[in-house]
Design an enzyme around this catalytic site. Sequence first.
Site, mmCIF file in Angstrom:
data_model
loop_
_atom_site.group_PDB
_atom_site.id
_atom_site.type_symbol
_atom_site.label_atom_id
_atom_site.label_comp_id
_atom_site.label_asym_id
_atom_site.label_seq_id
_atom_site.Cartn_x
_atom_site.Cartn_y
_atom_site.Cartn_z
ATOM 1 N N CYS A 126 0.837 -1.208 0.000
ATOM 2 C CA CYS A 126 0.000 0.000 0.000
ATOM 3 C C CYS A 126 0.869 1.254 0.000
ATOM 4 C CB CYS A 126 -0.922 0.012 1.220
ATOM 5 S SG CYS A 126 -2.044 -1.389 1.350
ATOM 6 N N ASP A 152 32.345 18.733 20.733
ATOM 7 C CA ASP A 152 32.646 20.112 21.103
ATOM 8 C C ASP A 152 32.826 20.129 22.627
ATOM 9 O OD1 ASP A 152 32.654 23.031 21.069
ATOM 10 O OD2 ASP A 152 30.638 22.849 21.905
ATOM 11 N N ASP A 169 26.806 21.899 20.155
ATOM 12 C CA ASP A 169 25.590 22.613 20.546
ATOM 13 C C ASP A 169 25.537 24.067 20.098
ATOM 14 O OD1 ASP A 169 27.566 23.615 22.308
ATOM 15 O OD2 ASP A 169 25.997 24.187 23.730
ATOM 16 N N ASP A 192 29.326 25.369 15.878
ATOM 17 C CA ASP A 192 29.404 23.935 15.568
ATOM 18 C C ASP A 192 28.553 23.558 14.361
ATOM 19 O OD1 ASP A 192 31.058 23.298 17.793
ATOM 20 O OD2 ASP A 192 29.302 23.410 19.098
#
Length: 748
Positions: free
Chosen positions: A37, A435, A620, A624
């Site tokens: 499907c 980092d 973060d 970065d």
Amino acid sequence: MNQTDTAGEELLLASREIDDDLFQTVLSAPGIKCAGCIDKIESGITKIPNVVRTRVNLSTKRVTVDWKKSNNAPPLIDALGQLGFQAHLSNCDTKPSDNELRTLIRALAVAGFGAANIMMLSVGVWAGADEETRTLFHWISAFIALPVMVFSGKIFFSSAWSALKSGGTNMDVPISAGVIITFTMSLYDTITGGQHAYFDAATSLLFFLLIGRTLDYVVRARAHSAIDGLRKLAPEGAAVIQPDGSTRYSPIEQIQPGMEMRIPAGARIPVNGTITDGRSDIDHSVINGESEPRSTHIGDTVLAGALNLTGPIVIKASSTSNTSFISDMIRLMESAETSRHGYQRIADRVSKLYTPVVHIGAVLAFLLWFLIDGNAHHALTVAVSVLIITCPCALGLATPMVQVIAAQRLYRNGILIKGGTALEKLADIDSVIFDKTGTLTEGSPHLTNCGTVDERTLRLAASIAAHSSHPYSKALAQSIPPPMQVQFKTNQFTEHPGDGIESKIDGAVYRLGRAGWASGDAESRDHKHYSTVIFGVSGRTLATFKFIDGLKPSASDALKELKNNNLSIEILSGDRKGPVAEVAALLGGVPYFANLRPQAKLAHITKQAARGHKVLMVGDGINDAPALAGAYVSMAPGNAADIGRTAADIIFLNNGLEAVTTTYLTARNAKTLIRQNIAFAILYNGVAIPLAFLGFITPLIAAIAMSTSSIVVVLNSLRLGMGEQKQLVKTIKNKNVARTPTQYHGAA
């Protein structure tokens, strides 16, 4: 306006704009049953002019279509109808009920009752009953099998008929053909007094298939409960403040950016916004996993889904319900379910060939055996066995079942996968690059020598620091006791990226920032334990502020676990060599590179890739983002900068680094289970089909074997997460109970 224009306008209003002239529409298609499907819908809808991309979610029975705006919206609902799937706008769904599950359970009960009783009668026939007893047992079996065929078989027959009416096929077509032919042939043998009848095969096939389909439904529904839980976190509306100061309740769909809403204590935030009045404690656990409420004030940002705990607040909306944090998280979860894994693309191609191949195989088996012995009955029995036993269900479930369970288990640990290929890539990595600031460390530096600086200098430096968003400036401004927080009268502040902040007070130029720039002293003043910020005036040093950034409690254990799994670890940081070296030493002598700008981080990762390494980047910050985008696969915490979250493939809401190890182990185990499932499916078909073709398998054995293959795959997939990653998370969390960020540099 004709009916077509009205439908197009309704579709446009129900869609959301995701890019310039690019819209996304989500439709509900309850008739979606299997991989066939999915392939039929995705290939059919994508052929419509202006349709860019189509994705089907088997768990939710939803079809997501991205399309370019032209004169009108594409006829998606009509197109799905022509493909044999009734569809409607997903936002037209009423509160979902479990009618499908109830139908499956009832059909399963009827099929199980019928199959058990017919099997008992068959035992009497196999034991050598005389002709009259055998005929009687066959007639009783026929009367028992008939309601099973009508009630339990309807689930497969209706699906097959819908596919045939639209000019296509699905997996239920050969299943239905096999069951109907077996029942018809057995009824003929009963009427004519034949020795064999296979009512037990027909009912057992339905029974075992329904076990697999029910189990598949329950697993998918349980996995999708995470998404349903997210939806429930968003309230249905809010009290919107009117121009005259009164409030009026508005549904969440009508809330637009700029509207102000009054949020009472105990209510959840409906959309992203900024507090404009009041203060309260906000529970952000659903957003970042923090168990402790956070005190918020005017000007603070709050995200949809957060719980207002202690006091009424007024927030100004900065998003709509479709662009809020909760909506973004739901889209990430659904994206993980609908994305195509590499193994899944192979399985999809095999499943697509299933129907024509199995029908051709059954016809060839009939012709071959009819030519060999001239017995049409025996030839038809062999053909039915081939038709029944040839099943791609196990292969079709091999990858998506594991993928859905993996997404569910990771979500429970606060980890969101942005695409199905992310887990596949993560399982193949050989190195991890971190980092430092905000990733391995808390990212919240603390001032350590407040008491060694005279009061006026401290006040002056804090006043200047309050105008900067740099972490060290924030730490300096927040470390000053309230009675000392006196603002000096000046509006002349200039921030120099990479250097610091400058202010003119009473004709003197004050600088707070990097040594050499702030005081004219070329010495770096690097310290093994501390990061330093210089406060100077006219080239003369007034004070040296020393900061420490606590190592995250989970960092050491997480990196140790990654090393134990033969992954190489490196640290890439823009910070100075001293603090980076200290972090690397505390983590067991990890190789590190300091003083790196964003381009240098990306260049290092590119060099590693050129050497054949598959790198996971964990970071973060804004700096970065290039490295996150350039890595083989990447992860970012939920509190990362927006651009960092956008660039990352995986987001973990809880900032603890145990998320990295949990995700890696889940990815690795998922890859193992997928390979096992595919290997089993190939082995099953490789052994079963030749045996059936050669006439060694009866329709009853074929029914049991075919159904069992799907059940084995589902049960094997459920093993994901039952072993090492659960124990790992428990171990790391237990070790972290008594740990605090300030233990980093505690001896200094």
